[in-house]
Design a protein around this motif. Structure first.
Motif: not given
Length: 275
Positions: A114-127
């Motif tokens: 799940l870490y790649a999917e999780t990273w997308k969530a962090l990218e959203k938070l950063y954006a």
């Protein structure tokens, strides 16, 4: 305090106070103590279960929020896109802060995929500006490569165990190749590296403590360092390293101590159960 600039332009203090294993009841007091002696970087995690105390210490310190760099990490059980977004908000509320400076995926937990999917969530938070920087922790070669292959945002930080007897030189080099800063946790080998004859000899010669010598080695090699202590005296000692001068020969000598002595968890099998 020395600082480095991350790949997104954000500045991070090069020495941070790690609160791993600081009991929740002591977290506010120790955070306040660390900030009082000069730390401006505090590293916690949802898995440490002391975010509330850390946040209270940051707020009660009286130091302007923009002068303190706060890191927390995603609990393993909260991996996945929606769960990660919710977990961030839980951590932010526990900390009592409007934003978090650095948010990390604590472990890849490869068995969950799940870490790649999780990273997308962090990218959203950063954006969205909810975090100033995002990164990972404990990602070995294949996991870091796979995450980077699908990433829109390159991690700003990779937090890994690094100390004289466990240097992870190849992983350190790979991380830097991508412009990712290396953060060293357990930088003193949980105290085990302090008695190495090479460390003791250098310390006696330069008029420093063994801990200060190891701290200075990390800093001179460009790492962010996260020492942990429940002693205010040791906290202060670990911070006072600017005047210490190590030669390249000293740094190289310390690097001969590599023995592969990991003190932390095996990331291939480590997981944190549901709370």
């Amino acid at each position: 305090m020395s600082a480095i600039t991350l790949n997104n332009g954000v500045t991070i203090p090069q020495i941070g106070y790690g609160v791993f294993q600081i009991p929740p009841a002591d977290a506010q007091r120790m955070t306040e103590a660390a900030l009082a002696v000069g730390y401006r970087h505090i590293d916690t995690a949802a898995g440490y279960q002391n975010e509330e105390g850390v946040g209270s210490g940051v707020i009660s310190s009286g130091i302007p929020r923009d002068e303190i760099f706060v890191t927390t990490k995603l609990w393993n059980a909260d991996q996945g896109y929606e769960k990660a977004l919710a977990a961030y908000e839980t951590s932010r509320k526990k900390l009592g802060l409007d934003y978090i400076d650095l948010y990390l995926i604590h472990f890849p937990v490869p068995q969950k995929r799940l870490y790649a999917e999780t990273w997308k969530a962090l990218e959203k938070l950063y954006a969205e500006g909810a975090v100033r920087a995002i990164g990972v922790s404990n990602f070995k070669f294949p996991y870091l490569d796979r995450l980077l292959a699908g990433a829109d945002v390159i991690p700003a930080v990779h937090q890994i165990e690094v100390h004289p007897t466990y240097q992870q030189a190849e992983l350190d080099a790979l991380t830097r190749t991508h412009g990712i800063a290396v953060e060293a946790y357990s930088p003193l080998g949980r105290g085990a590296d302090l008695t190495a004859p090479i460390i003791v000899e250098i310390a006696e010669r330069v008029g420093a403590s063994p801990a200060q010598v190891i701290m200075k080695w990390h800093l001179d090699r460009g790492r962010v360092v996260l020492p942990k202590s429940a002693s205010v005296d040791r906290l202060t000692e670990n911070l006072r390293v600017d005047a210490i001068e190590l030669t390249e020969s000293d740094l190289t000598a310390i690097e001969t101590l590599e023995e592969g002595l990991r003190t932390g968890e095996d990331i291939e099998t480590f997981d944190i159960p549901n709370r």
